[in-house]
Design an enzyme around this catalytic site. Structure first.
Site, PDB file in Angstrom:
ATOM      1  N   ASP A   1      10.182   0.405  -4.668  1.00 34.57           N
ATOM      2  CA  ASP A   1       9.334   0.632  -5.852  1.00 34.57           C
ATOM      3  C   ASP A   1       9.514   2.050  -6.390  1.00 34.57           C
ATOM      4  OD1 ASP A   1       7.648  -0.423  -7.744  1.00 34.57           O
ATOM      5  OD2 ASP A   1       5.806   0.057  -6.673  1.00 34.57           O
TER       6      ASP A   1
ATOM      7  N   ARG B   1      -5.879   0.293  -4.994  1.00 34.31           N
ATOM      8  CA  ARG B   1      -6.552   1.406  -5.662  1.00 34.31           C
ATOM      9  C   ARG B   1      -6.412   2.643  -4.786  1.00 34.31           C
ATOM     10  NH1 ARG B   1     -10.558  -0.524  -9.323  1.00 34.31           N
ATOM     11  NH2 ARG B   1     -12.144   0.989  -8.698  1.00 34.31           N
TER      12      ARG B   1
ATOM     13  N   GLY C   1      -1.293  -2.933  -9.363  1.00 30.27           N
ATOM     14  CA  GLY C   1      -1.245  -4.305  -8.883  1.00 30.27           C
ATOM     15  C   GLY C   1      -1.373  -4.429  -7.379  1.00 30.27           C
TER      16      GLY C   1
ATOM     17  N   LYS D   1      -4.977   4.870  -0.108  1.00 33.28           N
ATOM     18  CA  LYS D   1      -4.651   3.669  -0.873  1.00 33.28           C
ATOM     19  C   LYS D   1      -5.257   2.453  -0.169  1.00 33.28           C
ATOM     20  CE  LYS D   1      -1.119   1.212  -3.393  1.00 33.28           C
ATOM     21  NZ  LYS D   1       0.243   1.217  -3.913  1.00 33.28           N
TER      22      LYS D   1
END
Length: 665
Positions: free
Chosen positions: A465, A353, A350, A369
């Site tokens: 996260d 990539r 989300g 990233k």
């Protein structure tokens, strides 16, 4: 003279066609080789396959086709060959490119490309059985596309660059292998011998000064008659990539149906001196006055070019100047990831990539990233925190190397972790799963890294996260926390600021969802979900049926309430686990998942529980409290509560009041 040359060529062709060809080149000054690409023979008699030109191939073949078998279906003749070569880097600190000794169709394959195909194949022909190529590669770069074993190996290739057999470069003395560097710039001697009766190829390599070892490095039982044509070309190929090196062949001896004659060291040409070239006397002694005028013109042109290039270069704002060492150029990352090719894609989520890349002029692999950021002011604050976190240093953190900014695109650059993320070893019927010992070591490593982020650095780092997909495994299988794209910093002794709620469903602490303030305790809540998913092999939230989800913490609690908490262990582990460790991990996962922030353990406590230096508090069925878990009402659960009176550092737990839990909490 023309008649004499014609007679020599006819004799060479007749020898090749008769099946008893033999030749020896102690240097190539008088050799009539067939050269292709940038290959050339130097005045000193060296066969130079490559030079200082990037992305070029160089090939050299014996001038006439050679008959290697009597008919298309016959067995190949035996042969023996030896050659001396050297791979010299342009700069001693850089790597070299390798070379091959190859048996190919006459003239080699059409359309062959330079690096990484050695001038033998291209991206469509590599691996085709119709190539009719047998080669011995001396490879000094590890290319994962071809499953190379390392960056210093010898391999036997059949119709493609995925070696049928390969070993790290070395030579035998007795039964002991001595490794050496192919790309050192020093001469290496290679012996390739094929026994047509036994159907076996032997390859031996050693530094030129050592002589021929008694035992080959590679012994490959294989009938090459199936792979080569009746008439072939014989020679050497090499290529350059984004860095340049020079590949030399000093001498070559070959014989069909016999043993090749040894090369004479005294007759071989010398390698050129490694180092900067001497400046010519003309440039050193003096330059005419007109040269000064020419220099002014050149400098003016360069100045104009630099100004024009800066005008159209990527935007670099003043506030980024202090982050210079941490800022990558977009062009550098573009080349490293092959234009952010889909073939380089490691994963997508989300928030962006992730692409695999190799930085130019180095063998260092990176993960890039690519994310999108909305506001310029938010980008500025975000990059400031990214650069600060680039100074984090812990063995269980993925090093954050820096960033790149281009318009509204942001690129975070990390060290590449070759074993990928932990989740692919846990969920969706993985091909390879992890044993309990390795899982427990990963858990302890992640806890240690989280403790460093919360308490061991100059600022508090809240990751926001923590989950299995953001835990990466390095080459030794150690767990490392990655993806700091959502992390936030604040000073010790201060309160975190309210932010947008980001993260992954199933790992978000309730107070974070309610207030928007990410804290170390919200990281601990996510760590609790992480503990349970690693131990149980299940995601924090899984669908049981349409519009009905099962919370992992609820499922583990249901087993605990029946006194069978070990039944929650991942069935893929079988019985191969330590009961005490599993018990601690599962119960600690429940403790970290408490609703009330005051009653969760700190990461310091978590580390001590995992190390066994402090006993885990007992869980008991009391009156359900506001510190309970997120569980559904069901028969037998109404009297559930966690007794936290033994919690280290938590006082007042005995005064917990009675309450009930609503449906769906």
């Amino acid at each position: 003279m023309m008649c004499l040359k014609l007679i020599v060529l006819v004799a060479i062709f007749a020898a090749g066609a008769s099946g008893d060809l033999e030749f020896t080149f102690n240097g190539f000054r008088s050799a009539n080789l067939s050269l292709d690409g940038i290959a050339e023979i130097t005045p000193d008699g060296l066969l130079r396959l490559t030079n200082e030109t990037m992305l070029q191939k160089g090939r050299a073949f014996y001038p006439m086709p050679i008959t290697f078998k009597n008919s298309p279906n016959a067995s190949a003749f035996s042969f023996s060959t030896t050659f001396v070569c050297a791979m010299v880097p342009q700069n001693p600190s850089l790597f070299t490119h390798g070379l091959t000794f190859a048996i190919t169709p006459p003239g080699g394959l059409p359309g062959a490309l330079p690096y990484p195909y050695f001038g033998l194949f291209n991206d469509t022909s590599d691996g085709n059985s119709s190539n009719h190529v047998v080669a011995v590669e001396l490879d000094t770069l590890q290319n994962r596309e071809f499953d190379d074993i390392d960056n210093n190996h010898v391999g036997i290739d059949i119709n493609g660059l995925r070696s049928a057999l390969a070993k790290s470069a070395g030579y035998y003395q007795g039964n002991q292998v001595h490794n050496f560097s192919l790309g050192s710039g020093k001469p290496i001697q290679v012996w390739v011998e094929y026994d047509g009766r036994a159907k076996q190829m032997n390859v031996t390599v050693a530094p030129f000064s050592v002589g021929k070892p008694s035992k080959p490095l590679l012994s490959f039982p294989h009938d090459i008659s199936l792979d080569i044509l009746e008439t072939v070309s014989l020679g050497f190929t090499s290529a350059t990539g984004s860095t340049v090196s020079t590949q030399y062949v000093l001498g070559w001896s070959f014989k069909l149906n016999g043993v090749a004659q040894e090369l004479d060291p005294s007759k071989l040409p010398k390698l050129p001196r490694v180092g900067p070239k001497r400046k010519s006397r003309f440039l050193v002694i003096g330059v005419p006055l007109i040269s000064i005028v020419s220099l002014v013109i050149v400098l003016s042109g360069v100045g104009y070019y630099v100004l024009r290039k800066r005008k159209f270069a990527e935007l670099l704002e003043d506030w980024e100047l202090e982050y210079g060492p941490h800022r990558f150029h977009y062009k550098e990352l573009y080349l490293a990831t092959k234009g952010f090719s889909e073939k380089q894609l490691l994963g997508a989520g989300g928030f962006g990539r992730v692409y695999r890349g190799v930085l130019p002029n180095s063998q260092g692999e990176i993960a890039v990233k690519k994310i999108y950021h909305q506001s310029t002011q938010g980008m500025k604050a975000f990059i400031a925190e990214v650069v600060s976190m680039g100074r984090l240093c812990h063995r269980n953190l993925v090093p954050l190397l820096g960033y790149c900014r281009r318009k509204r695109e942001l690129f975070l650059v990390y060290d590449y972790m070759p074993n990928g993320s932990l989740d692919k070893y846990l969920f969706d019927n993985p091909v390879h799963t992890l044993g309990w010992n390795q899982r427990f070591e990963v858990i302890k490593g992640v806890a240690s890294a989280l403790f460093y982020l919360h308490e061991g650095w100059e600022q508090i780092v809240v990751h926001r996260d923590i989950k299995a997909s953001n835990i990466l495994l390095d080459s030794e299988g150690n767990g490392r926390i990655g993806d700091f794209g959502l992390a936030r910093l604040y000073d010790h002794g201060t309160d975190p600021q309210t932010t947008h709620i980001v993260g992954t469903l199933g790992y978000l602490a309730p107070e974070y969802v309610r207030t928007g303030k990410a804290t170390t305790s919200s990281d601990v809540f996510a760590f609790g979900a992480f503990l349970l998913e690693v131990a149980c092999g299940r995601r924090p939230i899984e669908s049981k049926a349409p519009n009905e989800d099962l919370a992992l913490v609820e499922w583990v609690f249901s087993w605990w309430s029946r006194g069978e908490i070990l039944e929650a262990i991942d069935p893929k582990l079988g019985k191969d686990y330590v009961i005490e460790e599993v018990d601690i991990v599962l119960k600690l996962g429940l403790l970290c998942s408490l609703l009330d922030i005051e009653f969760r353990p700190s990461i310091r406590q978590v580390v001590r529980y995992l190390e066994g230096s402090v006993a885990l508090p007992e869980l008991s069925l009391l009156t359900l409290s506001t510190a309970g878990l997120i569980v559904s009402r069901s028969e037998g659960f109404d009297d559930f509560v966690l007794s936290l009176s033994n919690f280290e550092g938590n006082s007042g737990c005995s005064s917990i009041t009675n309450s009930t839990i609503s449906e769906g909490r």
